[in-house]
Design an enzyme around this catalytic site. Structure first.
Site, short mmCIF file in Angstrom:
data_model
loop_
_atom_site.label_atom_id
_atom_site.label_comp_id
_atom_site.label_asym_id
_atom_site.label_seq_id
_atom_site.Cartn_x
_atom_site.Cartn_y
_atom_site.Cartn_z
N PRO A 120 0.91 -1.08 -0.04
CA PRO A 120 0.06 0.00 0.08
C PRO A 120 0.83 1.27 -0.06
O PRO A 120 1.84 1.50 0.76
CB PRO A 120 -0.96 -0.10 1.20
N GLN A 180 -6.55 -1.15 2.48
CA GLN A 180 -5.64 -0.93 3.81
C GLN A 180 -6.48 0.19 4.71
O GLN A 180 -6.67 1.15 4.27
CB GLN A 180 -4.31 -0.68 3.49
N CYS A 197 3.01 3.68 9.96
CA CYS A 197 3.34 4.85 9.41
C CYS A 197 4.22 5.60 10.26
O CYS A 197 4.06 5.90 11.61
CB CYS A 197 1.86 5.71 9.30
N LYS A 239 0.22 -4.65 9.02
CA LYS A 239 1.64 -4.50 8.34
C LYS A 239 2.13 -3.33 9.42
O LYS A 239 1.43 -2.63 9.90
CB LYS A 239 1.16 -3.77 7.02
N ASN A 255 8.72 -7.43 3.75
CA ASN A 255 8.90 -5.77 3.07
C ASN A 255 10.15 -5.08 3.32
O ASN A 255 10.69 -5.29 4.36
CB ASN A 255 7.60 -5.35 3.66
N GLY A 256 10.63 -4.68 2.33
CA GLY A 256 11.84 -3.51 2.26
C GLY A 256 12.97 -3.85 1.39
O GLY A 256 13.48 -5.08 1.58
N ASP A 257 13.04 -3.10 0.49
CA ASP A 257 14.46 -3.14 -0.33
C ASP A 257 14.18 -4.35 -1.21
O ASP A 257 15.18 -4.91 -1.65
CB ASP A 257 15.76 -3.19 0.43
N ARG A 281 8.28 0.66 -3.25
CA ARG A 281 9.20 1.47 -4.12
C ARG A 281 9.58 1.15 -5.41
O ARG A 281 9.87 1.68 -6.44
CB ARG A 281 10.16 2.24 -3.27
C1 LIG Z 1 5.11 7.00 -1.26
C2 LIG Z 1 4.93 5.92 -0.23
C3 LIG Z 1 3.64 6.04 0.51
C4 LIG Z 1 3.27 4.96 1.37
N1 LIG Z 1 2.21 4.83 1.96
C5 LIG Z 1 2.08 3.77 2.71
C6 LIG Z 1 0.54 3.52 3.23
O1 LIG Z 1 -0.24 4.09 3.01
N2 LIG Z 1 0.74 2.25 4.08
C7 LIG Z 1 1.51 1.46 4.32
O2 LIG Z 1 1.37 0.62 5.05
N3 LIG Z 1 2.85 1.81 3.89
C8 LIG Z 1 3.01 2.85 2.98
N4 LIG Z 1 4.23 2.94 2.47
C9 LIG Z 1 5.34 1.96 2.96
C10 LIG Z 1 5.43 0.89 1.97
O3 LIG Z 1 4.06 0.12 2.01
C11 LIG Z 1 6.43 0.21 2.16
O4 LIG Z 1 6.19 -0.53 3.52
C12 LIG Z 1 7.78 0.76 2.06
O5 LIG Z 1 8.00 1.61 1.19
C13 LIG Z 1 9.06 -0.32 2.34
O6 LIG Z 1 8.99 -1.03 1.33
P1 LIG Z 1 9.97 -0.92 -0.09
O7 LIG Z 1 11.22 -1.02 0.47
O8 LIG Z 1 9.49 -2.03 -0.98
O9 LIG Z 1 9.70 0.39 -0.58
C14 LIG Z 1 4.55 4.12 1.54
C15 LIG Z 1 5.68 4.33 0.99
C16 LIG Z 1 5.85 5.15 0.21
C17 LIG Z 1 7.22 5.28 -0.50
#
Ligand SMILES: Cc1cc2nc3c(=O)[nH]c(=O)nc-3n(C[C@H](O)[C@H](O)[C@H](O)COP(=O)(O)O)c2cc1C
Length: 427
Positions: A40, A115, A146, A186, A248-250, A273
Site C-alpha cells: 500500500p 488498507q 506509518c 502491516k 517487506n523492504g528493499d 518503491r
Molecule cells: C509514497 C509512499 C507511500 C506509502 N504509503 C503507505 C501506506 O499508505 N501504508 C503503508 O502501510 N505503507 C505505506 N508506505 C510504505 C510501503 O508500503 C513500504 O512498507 C515501504 O516503502 C518499504 O517497502 P519498499 O522498500 O519495497 O519500498 C508508503 C511508502 C511510500 C514510498
C-alpha cells in the site's frame, strides 16, 4: 508480448476449485501465487496503478493483448495481491466523499484489498463492519507502520504497537467486525532500536486472529534510510509460525524477492518503491516465481527470466496508459494528468531526457501535452541500467516524535490524542 488471456470467470463468480500451488500464499480464502503483494502506498496505489500492476502480473499491459481482470483467477489462484492506498477508518465511517472514491475497485479486481488506518478500536470495528456488511472489499489490511511525525506525535502509526493493550483492542475489534473477511496487519520493527515492538505485536496479532502479518524491516526512526533488516523478518517468521509472514523492504527486482524468501523463510513479499514508475516489475516477479515468461514491456527477455528492459518508447506507452487510467478514474482528464505528474520522474529515471524536457513533462496539463512531449524524445533509447536499483524515498530520520511520556509504560494507554487519526496519509 503474450496473446489471449485465459478465460476468466465473471467478477465475483466463484472460481473453479483446484489445488493451491505449492508455496501459494493463503490470505483467508484467497490463494495467491506467486506470493507477491503490491505494498500500500498513499497517493500511488489507487485503482489505476493497481490495474497497471495487475495487467503486467497477468501477462498483459500496454502493447500486450491481455486486459486487466481476474486472469489467473480462473483456477481460483490470484497472481499477486494489490493493496489499496491507506484509508482512515474515521473518514470511512463518516462516508467522506474523497474516501468513498478512494475505496473504488475496478469491476474486475479480485480480491479487493483495502488498507485501513485507525487508532480507536470502536471506529476500526465500525469501519470494518461497514466494509463487511456492504461488501466493499474482500481483504482488510491494517496499517501500523506509518512513521510520519504528525502521526507518531499523536501516538498513531508506528508508535501505536508500543501500547500493547491498545493494539490488542484494535485487532480484536477488527477481526470481530470482519466476520469471514481476512484481516492482516502491516508494521515496522518498532519505534527505534531500543523500542522494538514487532515480536510482541506479532504474537498479539496471532492471538487476536489476524490472518497474516507483513513486516517492513525498518524502525520508525529509520524512516526509509539505511537498509531493511531482513533478519528481523526471519525472526518474526520463527516467532509466529502459525500465520504467513510477508517480508517487506528493499525489493528492487524479482531476484531480490526470491533472495528475501530464501534468506528469511517468509511466505511472501511486499513490494513498494521498486515498482514506482515500473509497474512491469510484477511481470518480472511472476516470471521469476513461475519460471516462465509472462510478458512485460520486453516480453521475450522476461520470458527468459531476465528483468524486463523496456525501451523509452515502451515506457512512454505505459506512461500514457497510466495517465489515461487516472483521468478515467477521476472522471477528469486534466486532474488525471496532474495526478500523474508525480510519476514522471520515476518512469524516466536513467533515460537521457534532459532537464528541460523532464521539467516540461512534469508539468503537463493534458494527455495531448503528455503525448506530444513524449514524442519529442529519442524513444529508441534502450533501458538504462542505472534505472535498476533503489528509487523513491530514501531519507532517514533520527528521532521519532511521540506524545509526552509515551515510552514510560507500554501497558498504559492514556496519551493517545483524540485527533490522532485526522489528516493522515502515508506509511
Ligand atoms: C509514497 C509512499 C507511500 C506509502 N504509503 C503507505 C501506506 O499508505 N501504508 C503503508 O502501510 N505503507 C505505506 N508506505 C510504505 C510501503 O508500503 C513500504 O512498507 C515501504 O516503502 C518499504 O517497502 P519498499 O522498500 O519495497 O519500498 C508508503 C511508502 C511510500 C514510498
Amino acid at each position: 508480448m503474450p496473446g489471449t488471456p485465459p478465460a476468466a470467470p465473471a467478477p465475483g463468480a466463484p472460481a473453479a476449485a483446484s489445488p493451491a500451488p505449492s508455496g501459494a500464499l493463503m490470505i483467508g480464502p484467497h490463494t495467491v501465487w506467486p506470493p507477491v503483494v503490491l505494498a500500500p502506498m498513499a497517493g500511488i496505489t489507487n485503482a489505476p496503478f493497481r490495474t497497471l500492476c495487475r495487467e503486467f502480473a497477468n501477462g498483459g499491459g500496454p502493447g500486450g493483448a491481455a486486459p486487466a481482470g481476474p486472469q489467473g483467477a480462473a483456477d481460483g489462484v490470484h497472481k499477486g495481491l494489490f493493496v489499496s492506498e491507506m484509508i482512515t477508518t474515521r473518514a470511512l465511517v463518516e462516508r467522506n466523499d474523497k474516501t468513498m472514491r478512494l475505496i473504488h475497485f475496478d469491476a474486475t479486481e479480485r480480491p479487493r484489498s483495502i488498507q485501513l488506518y485507525g487508532v480507536d478500536p470502536d471506529t476500526v470495528g465500525k469501519a470494518i463492519r461497514m466494509i463487511a456488511e456492504e461488501d466493499l472489499a474482500d481483504h482488510i489490511d491494517l496499517n501500523f507502520g506509518c512513521p510520519v511525525p504528525k502521526v507518531t506525535r499523536k501516538g498513531g502509526g508506528s508508535a501505536l504497537p508500543y501500547k500493547r493493550p491498545l493494539l490488542r483492542a484494535i485487532l480484536r475489534e477488527a477481526v470481530r467486525g470482519a466476520g469471514d473477511l481476512p484481516v492482516t496487519m502491516k508494521m515496522r520493527k518498532g519505534i527505534d532500536d531500543d523500542h522494538l515492538t514487532y515480536l510482541d505485536a506479532g504474537r498479539i496479532a496471532v492471538e487476536e486472529g489476524v490472518t497474516a502479518i507483513a513486516l517492513h524491516g525498518r524502525t520508525a526512526a529509520q524512516h526509509y534510510g539505511g537498509t531493511a533488516d531482513w533478519d528481523a523478518i526471519a525472526r518474526l517468521k520463527e516467532h509466529v509460525p502459525e500465520v504467513p509472514v510477508l517480508g517487506n523492504g528493499d525489493i528492487w527486482c524479482a531476484a531480490d524477492a526470491r533472495r528475501m524468501m530464501r534468506a528469511t523463510g517468509c511466505d511472501g513479499v511486499v513490494v513498494g518503491r521498486g515498482c514506482l514508475g515500473r509497474p512491469w516489475l510484477f511481470s518480472d516477479l511472476v516470471t521469476a516465481f513461475e519460471g516462465s515468461g509472462s510478458g512485460g514491456p520486453s516480453g521475450s527477455e522476461a520470458a527468459a527470466g531476465a528483468p524486463a528492459t523496456p525501451t523509452l518508447r515502451e515506457v512512454a506507452e505505459v506512461m500514457v496508459r497510466h495517465a489515461t487510467l487516472l483521468g478515467a478514474w477521476l472522471a477528469d482528464e486534466a486532474r488525471g494528468v496532474i495526478d500523474f505528474r508525480k510519476h514522471v520522474a520515476w518512469y524516466l529515471k536513467g533515460f537521457a531526457v534532459g532537464s528541460e524536457m523532464r521539467g516540461r513533462l512534469a508539468t503537463v496539463a493534458s494527455l495531448a501535452d503528455l503525448a506530444t512531449g513524449l514524442d519529442a524524445l529519442d524513444l529508441d533509447q534502450p533501458w538504462p541500467r542505472d534505472a535498476d536499483g533503489p528509487r523513491g524515498r530514501s531519507s532517514g530520520r533520527n528521532r521519532v516524535v511521540l506524545p509526552d511520556g509515551w515510552l514510560a509504560d507500554p501497558y498504559d494507554c492514556a496519551g493517545l490524542a483524540a485527533d490522532a487519526e485526522s489528516d493522515v496519509s502515508g506509511g
